[in-house]
Design an enzyme around this catalytic site. Structure first.
Site, mmCIF file in Angstrom:
data_model
loop_
_atom_site.group_PDB
_atom_site.id
_atom_site.type_symbol
_atom_site.label_atom_id
_atom_site.label_comp_id
_atom_site.label_asym_id
_atom_site.label_seq_id
_atom_site.Cartn_x
_atom_site.Cartn_y
_atom_site.Cartn_z
ATOM 1 N N ASP A 131 3.031 6.142 2.551
ATOM 2 C CA ASP A 131 4.210 5.468 3.091
ATOM 3 C C ASP A 131 5.328 6.504 2.975
ATOM 4 O OD1 ASP A 131 6.142 3.831 3.956
ATOM 5 O OD2 ASP A 131 5.842 2.250 2.475
ATOM 6 N N ASP A 153 5.019 -2.542 14.554
ATOM 7 C CA ASP A 153 4.889 -1.094 14.795
ATOM 8 C C ASP A 153 3.989 -0.841 15.988
ATOM 9 O OD1 ASP A 153 6.063 -0.805 12.272
ATOM 10 O OD2 ASP A 153 4.132 -0.496 11.284
ATOM 11 N N HIS A 189 2.507 -2.453 10.432
ATOM 12 C CA HIS A 189 3.181 -3.741 10.599
ATOM 13 C C HIS A 189 2.867 -4.208 12.016
ATOM 14 C CE1 HIS A 189 5.955 -1.511 7.860
ATOM 15 N NE2 HIS A 189 6.178 -2.670 7.301
ATOM 16 N N ASP A 238 1.243 2.850 -2.466
ATOM 17 C CA ASP A 238 1.986 3.525 -1.406
ATOM 18 C C ASP A 238 2.430 4.855 -1.985
ATOM 19 O OD1 ASP A 238 1.581 1.713 0.555
ATOM 20 O OD2 ASP A 238 3.687 1.152 0.832
HETATM 21 C C1 XLS Z 1 9.651 -0.218 2.565
HETATM 22 C C2 XLS Z 1 8.258 -0.532 2.285
HETATM 23 C C3 XLS Z 1 7.421 -0.863 3.504
HETATM 24 C C4 XLS Z 1 6.141 -1.513 3.094
HETATM 25 C C5 XLS Z 1 5.450 -2.237 4.181
HETATM 26 O O1 XLS Z 1 10.379 0.270 1.725
HETATM 27 O O2 XLS Z 1 7.704 0.504 1.547
HETATM 28 O O3 XLS Z 1 7.207 0.271 4.262
HETATM 29 O O4 XLS Z 1 5.252 -0.594 2.550
HETATM 30 O O5 XLS Z 1 6.231 -3.245 4.712
HETATM 31 NI NI NI Z 2 5.698 0.790 1.101
HETATM 32 NI NI NI Z 3 9.316 2.133 0.667
#
Ligand code: XLS
Ligand code: NI
Ligand code: NI
Length: 437
Positions: free
Chosen positions: A339, A104, A101, A296
């Protein structure tokens, strides 16, 4: 290159018999499965937010992960200092991609102009280190959920000023993603939803989201960004309900606002689970619409109703995921982004390695198992055979919409009571699946 992990050497494949915890037992980057290297199947990515910014803080507890390189501040100095640490980590784990992000990697300044300047300085550094290391950006995104200005939402805020700010933020984040050669750009609408419908005009908020996404499509074209735009479904947390609640809801939204050609989905395991689905379910929904873009990769805890973002260590889930991916023909621009975060009790830097190794090995096994299931063919044969009555002339006629209720009524009267139903064999199939695990 930093030297943040002096005691940890490059993680190597040592095979399933190795007792070295800092080695891969199954992930062998150059080994081919179904004619493609594992590296190319997986396209693993590490997420900057968890790996570099996660400190194990939660409502009941302060940070546990006090990293030797990090003073915990959100300064520009720290932002610079984290970069080589992260790339050393990517190098040592053999992970080719990362995701971030905007917030980040660089802190907010006193105003948007200063914030953008901060980001530019950091992006310059990231670009340099990407070039030197060969590491790549899988996708970028903007964080529009942390800062109080987005308390009511970003693109769906009742306050037009939040919408305006969000537009400017996404514009900038798309620019830097392009600058870093990002292969995708993700929208995860953490606050695009509601806490109570008593204060919410849902229809109007969704229309605003539609306009917002259209502007993103237009801007992508304007700046010549060829990366894939992605929406990441999640049903809840932090809001009670999020509009992009699952793959089906996202696809409906995209269809309604004529955006389907421009977006794909980034499906997250834990989010699918929170939506009351399995990962396999949401993947199948996305694939059926030719809209699976990226993943993810994590998992939740079935006993907990929130996004625990654990590293994926469940072989059944990774096997189903890889079966879906193989069926689809693999990623084009997406990848498997961890993630995922280590538990707050796993507070030592070496745990970052254990966690990523666990995820990579579990996916490698999932891939190999999925390939064996496909080669064996019994599962696919069963499913194909289950629908074989549809391979008839009548089946074709119905599927091509060349019949009517009246015509089928005549047939139904002829057939009489149906005696051709066959067993679904679920228990047998579950055992068959287990044969390969
Ligand atoms: C949160 C999300 C976030 C996204 C990116 O729950 O998984 O991390 O992957 O904004
Ligand atoms: Ni995510
Ligand atoms: Ni998430």
């Amino acid at each position: 290159m930093a030297d943040a992990f002096p005691k940890i050497k490059q993680i190597k494949y040592e095979g399933p018999d190795s007792r070295n915890p800092l080695s891969f037992k199954h992930y062998n980057a150059d080994e081919e499965v179904e004619g493609k290297t594992m590296r190319d199947h997986m396209r693993f990515a590490s997420s900057y937010w968890h790996t570099m910014r996660g400190q194990g803080m939660e409502i009941f507890g302060w940070p546990t992960m006090v990293r030797p390189w990090d003073d915990g501040s959100n300064s520009m100095e720290m932002a610079f200092r984290r970069i080589p640490v992260f790339f050393e980590f990517l190098e040592k784990t053999g992970i080719d991609y990362y995701c971030f992000h905007d917030r980040d990697v660089a802190p907010e300044g006193r105003n948007l102009r200063e914030t953008n300047r901060n980001l530019d300085r950091i992006v310059k550094e990231l670009k340099k280190i990407q070039k030197n290391s060969g590491k790549k950006l899988l996708w970028g995104t903007s964080c529009m959920f942390l800062q109080p200005r987005f308390m009511h939402g970003a693109a769906t805020s009742p306050n037009i000023e939040a919408f305006v700010y969000a537009a400017a933020q996404v514009k900038k984040a798309m620019e830097v993603t392009l600058e870093l050669g990002g292969e995708g750009y993700v929208f995860w609408g953490g606050r695009e939803g509601y806490q109570t419908l008593l204060n919410t005009d849902m229809k109007r908020e969704l229309e605003h989201l539609g306009v917002f996404m259209q502007m993103a499509v237009d801007y992508r074209k304007e700046i010549g960004f060829n990366g894939q735009l992605l929406i990441e479904p999640k049903p809840k947390e932090p809001t009670k309900h999020q509009y992009d609640s699952d793959a089906a809801a996202c696809l409906n939204f995209l269809r309604q606002f004529k955006l389907l050609d421009h977006f794909k989905l980034n499906i997250e395991t834990n989010h699918a689970q929170l939506a009351g689905h399995t990962m396999q379910h949401d993947l199948e929904v996305a694939i059926a619409a030719k809209a699976l873009g990226s993943i993810d990769a994590n998992m939740g805890d079935w006993q907990l109703g929130w996004d625990t973002d654990q590293f994926p260590t469940d072989l059944y889930i990774t096997t189903h995921t890889m079966l879906c991916l193989l069926k689809m023909g693999g990623f084009t621009s997406g990848g498997l982004n961890f993630d995922a975060k280590v538990r707050r009790e796993s507070y030592e830097p070496v745990d970052m390695f254990h966690a990523h190794i666990a995820g990579m090995d579990t996916f490698a096994r999932g891939l190999k198992i999925a390939a064996r299931i496909r080669k064996d063919g019994r599962l696919a044969d069963f499913v194909r055979d289950r629908y074989s009555s549809w391979d008839s002339d009548l089946g074709k006629k119905i599927e091509k919409r060349k019949t009517s209720f009246a015509e089928l009524e005549v047939l139904a009267l002829e057939i009489g009571e149906i005696k051709t139903n066959r067993s679904g064999r679920q228990e047998y199939l579950e055992t068959l699946f287990n044969e390969f695990i």
